[in-house]
Design an enzyme around this catalytic site. Structure first.
Site, PDB file in Angstrom:
ATOM      1  N   ASP A   1     -16.083 -34.767 -31.453  1.00  9.92           N
ATOM      2  CA  ASP A   1     -15.333 -34.927 -32.451  1.00  9.92           C
ATOM      3  C   ASP A   1     -15.606 -35.972 -33.364  1.00  9.92           C
ATOM      4  O   ASP A   1     -15.810 -35.821 -34.761  1.00  9.92           O
ATOM      5  CB  ASP A   1     -13.892 -35.154 -31.762  1.00  9.92           C
ATOM      6  CG  ASP A   1     -13.700 -36.229 -30.605  1.00  9.92           C
ATOM      7  OD1 ASP A   1     -14.877 -36.843 -30.273  1.00  9.92           O
ATOM      8  OD2 ASP A   1     -12.626 -36.593 -30.193  1.00  9.92           O
TER       9      ASP A   1
ATOM     10  N   ASP B   1     -22.732 -24.959 -38.309  1.00  7.32           N
ATOM     11  CA  ASP B   1     -22.206 -24.187 -39.398  1.00  7.32           C
ATOM     12  C   ASP B   1     -21.609 -25.562 -40.404  1.00  7.32           C
ATOM     13  O   ASP B   1     -21.850 -25.438 -41.567  1.00  7.32           O
ATOM     14  CB  ASP B   1     -20.801 -23.475 -39.101  1.00  7.32           C
ATOM     15  CG  ASP B   1     -21.266 -22.005 -39.105  1.00  7.32           C
ATOM     16  OD1 ASP B   1     -22.514 -21.853 -38.375  1.00  7.32           O
ATOM     17  OD2 ASP B   1     -20.402 -21.150 -39.107  1.00  7.32           O
TER      18      ASP B   1
ATOM     19  N   LYS C   1     -18.833 -34.075 -24.679  1.00  2.00           N
ATOM     20  CA  LYS C   1     -17.419 -34.536 -24.757  1.00  2.00           C
ATOM     21  C   LYS C   1     -17.495 -35.191 -23.337  1.00  2.00           C
ATOM     22  O   LYS C   1     -16.671 -34.466 -22.452  1.00  2.00           O
ATOM     23  CB  LYS C   1     -16.621 -32.981 -24.791  1.00  2.00           C
ATOM     24  CG  LYS C   1     -15.134 -33.601 -24.921  1.00  2.00           C
ATOM     25  CD  LYS C   1     -14.690 -34.278 -26.165  1.00  2.00           C
ATOM     26  CE  LYS C   1     -13.245 -34.322 -26.311  1.00  2.00           C
ATOM     27  NZ  LYS C   1     -13.013 -34.924 -27.193  1.00  2.00           N
TER      28      LYS C   1
ATOM     29  N   ASP D   1     -23.138 -24.720 -31.823  1.00  2.00           N
ATOM     30  CA  ASP D   1     -22.705 -23.318 -32.965  1.00  2.00           C
ATOM     31  C   ASP D   1     -21.815 -23.839 -34.059  1.00  2.00           C
ATOM     32  O   ASP D   1     -22.062 -23.662 -34.962  1.00  2.00           O
ATOM     33  CB  ASP D   1     -21.741 -22.242 -31.839  1.00  2.00           C
ATOM     34  CG  ASP D   1     -21.602 -21.385 -32.966  1.00  2.00           C
ATOM     35  OD1 ASP D   1     -22.162 -20.753 -33.741  1.00  2.00           O
ATOM     36  OD2 ASP D   1     -20.166 -20.786 -32.830  1.00  2.00           O
TER      37      ASP D   1
END
Ligand code: IPM
Ligand code: MG
Length: 373
Positions: free
Chosen positions: A225, A253, A193, A249
């Site tokens: 993003d 997922d 980022k 993390d």
């Protein structure tokens, strides 16, 4: 073939952890007998179970047992029973402590779809074409390990979490990712980022500088993003994704969902060469499923096959197990989380038993075994 002797520390943990690690251990035992290896398993208390038994989530004995092992197999940790405890004393603190103590700074999460399970992915089949990538998540730094403070009460309360990276921390994990990409499709996507965060600016500078040492690897940089969106829009563009601890993390997922279920994805956490690596499914302890024999053992079993390949150099053994799993899936057997609507679901123990009988049905030929490590 050189028969191997290996010591494996087993940390079953909480919730469905014990049942899925049992399945993985049984299959590792079958593998050892079939190929003439010898695996010694040592079970150690960890997570909430260790809080109950010994008063701490990472007892000394467990840490020492892990250090003395050749590899570590972990189930899952946590649950509502320990949620009221202060942050640093919960089961999760045991996992973070283990990562820190063993300096497990690399976390590898392979996103590979099993052919028989493509139908359960939430993405349309044409978007899944060519989807096979690895996420390499930095695991020993970032906001996870900076100071966490929570002060005051009510509307006056304030909290902060410090995110920090040094260039050396970024470089060591990035180097691993470049090596990995070089051995695969030679594409590295670094996710940060850098339009907002100083840690990400350092991250991007470090990765860019290191890229000069790997001229054969194509490097892209994505903001996190956008990366989250691209994983859904066009997952086939990725080969190796490198990112920091918190972003990794979250993105892992999301990526696991592409494979059909988070219950399918294994992981390896490792530090320096020659030190024991830790293998665990990326799913949680799923306390509501525990003890009902419904949990899918595949995340744990794929963690075991990842261990065979990455820690022991036993590629043929690993392929032998994964081929048996694919045959069981091809014949239509599923646990509930990966069953298609109207499909037939069996319990976790029956599913494991079916894999084990497939292993017996196609015995390992001695000539097929790996070189060993
Ligand atoms: C993971 C888990 C852990 C993490 C939790 C249990 C502390 O979500 O391994 O992805 O956040 O790293
Ligand atoms: Mg996670």
């Amino acid at each position: 073939m050189t028969p191997l002797r290996k010591n494996i520390a087993v940390l079953p943990g909480d919730g469905i952890g014990p049942e899925v690690t049992r399945a993985a251990v049984d299959i590792l035992q079958d593998c050892a007998s079939a190929f003439g290896h010898h695996f010694d398993f040592r079970e150690l208390p960890f997570g909430g179970a260790a809080i109950d038994a010994c008063g701490a989530p990472l007892p000394e004995e467990t840490l020492a047992g892990c250090r003395a092992s050749d590899a570590i197999l972990l189930g899952a940790i946590g649950g509502p029973k320990w949620e009221a405890l202060p942050l640093g004393t919960r089961p999760e603190a045991g996992l973070l402590g283990l990562r820190q103590q063993l300096d497990l700074y690399i976390n590898l999460r392979p996103i590979r779809l099993r052919p028989a399970l493509r139908g359960i992915s939430p993405l349309r089949l044409e978007r899944l074409e060519g989807c096979d990538f690895e996420i390499i998540r930095e695991l020993a730094g970032d906001i996870y390990f900076g100071e966490h403070t929570l002060r005051g009460m009510g509307r006056d309360a304030q909290a902060s979490d410090v995110a920090a990276y040094s260039a050396a921390e970024v470089e060591r994990v990035a180097r691993y990712a470049f090596e990995r990409a070089r051995a695969r499709k030679r594409r590295l996507t670094s996710v940060d980022k850098a339009n907002v965060l100083a840690t990400s600016t350092l991250w991007r500078q470090t990765v860019t500088a290191l890229a000069r040492e790997y001229p054969g690897v194509t490097v892209d940089h994505l903001y996190v993003d956008n990366a989250a969106m691209q994983i859904l829009l066009r997952p086939s563009q990725f080969d190796v994704i490198l990112t920091g601890n918190l972003f990794g993390d979250i993105l892992s997922d999301e990526a696991a969902a592409l494979a059909g279920s988070i219950g399918l994805i294994p992981s390896m956490s490792r530090g320096r060469d020659g030190e024991p690596a830790l293998y665990e499914p990326i799913h949680g302890s799923a306390p509501t499923l525990a003890g009902k024999d419904v949990a899918c053992p595949l995340g744990a079993i794929f963690s075991a096959t990842l261990m065979l390949r990455e820690s022991f150099g036993l590629d043929a053994e690993s392929e032998w197990i994964e081929a048996a799993i694919d045959r069981v899936l091809d014949s239509g057997f599923r646990t509930a989380d990966i069953a298609e609507p109207g499909g037939r679901a069996v319990g976790g123990s029956e599913f494991t038993a079916r894999i084990r009988s497939e292993l017996k049905a196609v015995p390992a030929g001695r000539e097929r075994s790996g070189a060993g490590a």
